[in-house]
Enzyme design. Structure first.
Site, mmCIF file in Angstrom:
data_model
loop_
_atom_site.group_PDB
_atom_site.id
_atom_site.type_symbol
_atom_site.label_atom_id
_atom_site.label_comp_id
_atom_site.label_asym_id
_atom_site.label_seq_id
_atom_site.Cartn_x
_atom_site.Cartn_y
_atom_site.Cartn_z
ATOM 1 N N PRO A 169 0.746 -1.137 0.013
ATOM 2 C CA PRO A 169 0.084 -0.091 0.151
ATOM 3 C C PRO A 169 0.736 1.104 0.017
ATOM 4 O O PRO A 169 2.091 1.236 -0.044
ATOM 5 C CB PRO A 169 -0.674 0.011 1.278
ATOM 6 C CG PRO A 169 0.389 -0.728 2.170
ATOM 7 C CD PRO A 169 0.948 -1.735 1.390
ATOM 8 N N LYS A 194 4.347 -5.479 -6.542
ATOM 9 C CA LYS A 194 3.960 -4.237 -7.039
ATOM 10 C C LYS A 194 3.839 -3.309 -6.074
ATOM 11 O O LYS A 194 2.847 -3.232 -4.907
ATOM 12 C CB LYS A 194 2.576 -4.489 -7.841
ATOM 13 C CG LYS A 194 2.011 -3.480 -8.255
ATOM 14 C CD LYS A 194 0.447 -3.454 -8.745
ATOM 15 C CE LYS A 194 -0.135 -2.579 -7.633
ATOM 16 N NZ LYS A 194 0.129 -1.262 -7.526
ATOM 17 N N PRO A 195 4.646 -2.421 -5.897
ATOM 18 C CA PRO A 195 4.261 -1.234 -4.726
ATOM 19 C C PRO A 195 3.300 -0.363 -5.413
ATOM 20 O O PRO A 195 2.722 -0.456 -6.643
ATOM 21 C CB PRO A 195 5.441 -0.475 -5.149
ATOM 22 C CG PRO A 195 6.106 -0.611 -6.208
ATOM 23 C CD PRO A 195 5.640 -1.991 -6.912
ATOM 24 N N GLU A 268 -4.036 -8.573 4.542
ATOM 25 C CA GLU A 268 -4.144 -7.680 5.677
ATOM 26 C C GLU A 268 -4.663 -6.422 5.277
ATOM 27 O O GLU A 268 -4.106 -5.591 4.280
ATOM 28 C CB GLU A 268 -2.543 -7.429 6.048
ATOM 29 C CG GLU A 268 -2.529 -6.941 7.318
ATOM 30 C CD GLU A 268 -2.719 -5.349 7.578
ATOM 31 O OE1 GLU A 268 -3.936 -5.191 7.903
ATOM 32 O OE2 GLU A 268 -1.846 -4.610 7.223
ATOM 33 N N CYS A 302 -4.121 1.680 9.308
ATOM 34 C CA CYS A 302 -5.275 0.588 9.411
ATOM 35 C C CYS A 302 -5.654 0.195 10.991
ATOM 36 O O CYS A 302 -6.745 -0.161 11.096
ATOM 37 C CB CYS A 302 -5.096 -0.622 8.595
ATOM 38 S SG CYS A 302 -3.519 -1.572 8.909
ATOM 39 N N GLU A 399 -14.541 3.437 7.118
ATOM 40 C CA GLU A 399 -12.867 3.765 7.318
ATOM 41 C C GLU A 399 -12.596 5.157 6.665
ATOM 42 O O GLU A 399 -12.591 5.149 5.819
ATOM 43 C CB GLU A 399 -12.071 2.361 6.887
ATOM 44 C CG GLU A 399 -10.739 2.845 7.351
ATOM 45 C CD GLU A 399 -9.853 1.642 6.842
ATOM 46 O OE1 GLU A 399 -8.797 1.259 7.428
ATOM 47 O OE2 GLU A 399 -10.130 0.934 5.790
#
Length: 496
Positions: A169, A194-195, A268, A302, A399
């Site tokens: 993320p 993959k960033p 996650e 998170c 969120e």
């Protein structure tokens, strides 16, 4: 959209932002940077200044296929290495990050808008993650070889799963890469990572600096949009497991795509952490706890303490203390001096958070402090406390992922537990009480993967991190992470 108003907070801005050492341009495949098969690029922006740092390739399916092919080619040799050899590589990676700490901190802050203290903590934690995994890779424990059936000796082999696709993320770019790379490599796998297209710079810098330390093809990095690069990783037949840290929606897409090839997934995902303050709690300590854990990294976390449930008998006093704490927070751009929170990650996310605050106003809730955009360059929003929130209000379950904390009240212990659990998320929670019996019983009733007592957002590399319910499954950190990225094989020998 909320218009910018004169802020009551101290805002620090850097006249001359630090210039980061940028990584090479290209995809990191087979141990070196190579041109993308696409000429399209994506801007990487400094969210504290809105300036463009550099452009990176908008990767393609072909780029992913080449990276997976490199990982497949390297996996047999890497899997055959001893735990000691893999441990030595992980320790070397930690040493490289440590030796280039200032470079990583400056680059991370520039790419994310983090204040110096958060960037420093991220890099320190990344180093610790690699060093812990180096030790854990050499200390697997499993069922002992023995006769579990008459005249048959059983042996358990722990094997790497193969090629792991990793999707990280934007909120903790290097740290979340470390949380995946370290145990994935420690368990003997190769990977393609993959960033986030918004924050790829420290991950690419890491690849540049460790290229000579890691065998070619063991680590591969492809930049590009999730709908292309992430989707291809999830569905690719050469990828044996996909691990993602991201939103619930992103996790659902990865799991659905991976299901076609029946590959394992490690998720996650998001959170909406309840922060439960009982009537016997140390209210000053709890208010300081919200300040540190609710607004760390600008609330773009998170596990942030974003949803306070406080006993009705102490709610007024607690809210007074909380507002006082939050009013004292300093906001700042990287390089501008001591600041607790920085900018939002992007214009789009900045607008999402402001839209959520517009919804709060439309719902008639009370904004006790903050709630506004901050004028000037960069995507800055005041730290905000929303009070007198009724049960079931949207802010208790949505969120926001920004510097916004809500406060609601409860009457009984049973109500506190029920309300805390009324969320799709199950990542983290905390309990604030001086009652020893309550401190033992309430955490067991909370449906969250991590529950703190009289603290919040304290993370130890030796302990697992991961959630229940909509927050996903699988564990980062600790030896459990190495378990997640390995498989067990039972070999039974007939001795007759």
């Amino acid at each position: 959209m909320t218009t910018a108003e004169k802020t009551l907070f101290t805002v620090l801005r850097a006249e001359t932002p630090p210039v980061p050492a940028l990584p090479p341009v290209g995809q990191f495949i087979g141990g070196k940077f190579v041109p993308s098969t696409s000429s399209e690029t994506a801007d990487v922006v400094n969210p504290a200044t809105e300036g463009i740092l550099m452009q990176v390739p908008a990767g393609t399916v072909e780029d992913v296929d080449a990276a997976v092919a490199a990982a497949v080619a390297a996996k047999a040799a890497w899997a055959a290495t001893t735990p000691r050899d893999r441990s030595a590589v992980l320790l070397k990676i930690a040493d490289v990050i440590e030796a280039n700490r200032e470079t990583f901190e400056t680059l991370e802050a520039a790419n994310t808008g983090k204040p110096a203290a958060v960037a420093e903590d991220d890099i320190s934690s990344a180093i610790d993650t690699f060093r812990f995994s180096a030790g854990a890779a050499r200390a697997y424990s499993t069922l002992g070889a023995d006769d579990y059936a008459e005249n048959h000796t059983s042996v358990i082999h722990r094997e790497p799963v193969g090629v792991v696709g990793v999707i990280t993320p934007w909120n903790y770019p290097l740290l979340m890469a470390a949380w995946k790379i370290a145990p994935v490599l420690g368990a003997g796998n190769t990977l393609v990572l993959k960033p986030s297209e918004q924050t790829p710079l420290t991950t690419l810098k890491l690849a540049e600096l460790i290229a000579a330390e890691v065998p070619a093809g063991v680590i591969n990095i492809v930049t590009g949009p999730g709908r292309v690069v992430g989707n291809r990783l999830s569905e690719h037949p050469g990828v044996d497991l996909v691990a993602i840290t991201g939103s619930v929606g992103s996790g659902q897409k990865v799991a659905a795509s991976a299901a076609a090839s029946v590959k394992r997934v490690h998720l996650e995902l998001g959170g909406k952490a309840p922060f439960v303050v009982f009537d016997d709690a140390d209210l000053e300590a709890a208010a300081k706890g919200v300040r540190s854990a609710g607004f760390w990294n600008g609330g773009q976390e998170c596990g942030a303490a974003c949803r306070v449930l406080v006993h009705e008998s102490v709610a007024e006093k607690f809210t007074e203390l909380l507002v006082r704490e939050i009013s004292d927070i300093t906001i700042g751009a990287p390089g501008a001096g001591e600041a607790e929170i920085g900018s939002m990650i992007s214009k789009a996310h900045y607008e999402r958070v402001l839209a959520a605050l517009d919804d709060v106003r439309r719902d008639g809730l009370t904004i006790a402090v903050g709630g506004n955009a901050i004028d000037g360059p960069g995507y800055f929003i005041e730290p905000t406390v929303v009070t007198k929130v009724p049960a079931g209000a949207p802010i208790t379950s949505n969120e926001i992922f920004g510097p916004v904390v809500s406060v609601e009240t409860f009457s009984t212990d049973e109500e506190a537990v029920t309300r805390a659990n009324e969320t799709i998320y199950g990542l983290a929670a905390s309990v604030w009480t001086r009652d020893s019996a309550r401190s033992l019983t309430v955490p067991r009733k909370l449906d969250f993967g991590t529950v703190w007592v009289n603290s919040h957002l304290v993370i130890a590399t030796e302990m697992p991190w991961g959630g229940f319910k909509g927050s996903g499954y699988g564990r980062d950190l600790s030896s459990y992470a190495l378990d997640d990225f390995s498989r067990t094989k039972h070999v039974m020998y007939n001795r007759c």
